[in-house]
Write an enzyme that holds these catalytic residues in place. Sequence first.
Site, short mmCIF file in Angstrom:
data_model
loop_
_atom_site.label_atom_id
_atom_site.label_comp_id
_atom_site.label_asym_id
_atom_site.label_seq_id
_atom_site.Cartn_x
_atom_site.Cartn_y
_atom_site.Cartn_z
N ARG A 49 -4.75 13.76 6.70
CA ARG A 49 -4.45 12.88 5.57
C ARG A 49 -3.32 11.89 5.91
NH1 ARG A 49 -6.00 16.13 1.13
NH2 ARG A 49 -8.06 16.95 1.66
N ASP A 150 -1.67 13.06 -14.64
CA ASP A 150 -1.84 13.59 -13.29
C ASP A 150 -0.79 12.96 -12.40
OD1 ASP A 150 -4.45 15.12 -11.86
OD2 ASP A 150 -3.17 14.00 -10.47
#
Length: 282
Positions: A49, A150
């Site tokens: 990532r 979120d």
Amino acid sequence: MDHVAPSGGFQAEKQFEFRQADFDRVRRMIYRRAGISLGEHKREMVYSRLARRLRSLSQHSFSTYLDSLEHADSAPEWEEFVNALTTNLTAFFRESHHFPILADFVRTRQAPISVWCCAASTGEEPYSIAITLHESLGARASQATVLATDIDTQVLQKAERAVYTADRVDKMSPARLQRFFLKGRGQNAGMVRVRPEVADLVSFAPLNLLAPSWDVRGPFDVIFCRNVMIYFDKPTQAAILARFAPLLKPGGLLFAGHSENFTYISQSFRLRGQTVYECVSH
């Protein structure tokens, strides 16, 4: 907000050197920033990532990249760093046993009904909640609200669009699909959009559960915090639960994920059903 790592070991060669010290440093940084505890088995995921971020920024080493973050606490790249390490696994009506419980509960509550979904991901969960409110409350649903938050700002942008590929709703009943979704045509073929009357119940905002203050207005009848707490250590879980309790109305419910157990962490909640807790601190 589920964090999942792909299986498999390291490849033979990598573009960037990734030392154990780099991995340990990433683990400390994401814990401080988002409360996420990364296990040793997430090393490959972390490399994959963050290597994308290094390439995007034309950085040549992990140590230089991490230095740049730690030397600028408010740098925009922090948002990319957190987003890169949080993968959102979600679905409409996931853990479906919760939604009949929600439907029965809200029928007993006085209007206006308010729900906080604190791991909204790409929107499937808050829209499932909004659909349930419409089905259970009928005309009263127009007075209900769903706050969807979120930590990942990228998924919130997708959630606000309320547009999904048709395969995301292929397990939904035809009646529910017809009632709550619009089918795309022409260049939008193969897509569906949440109907405005459902989407209008939901408002989205970024929020880090580890932030010192939360920009939320309670109290809520219900809080959904599913498949989030398993990535926090016990002290962090306890601290978040302590902050949830005063944000719930008397008798309000907290919905947790299938593998989460708060019974031994907080005295403010008692188990009411399968990973459903009632607030008893009032």
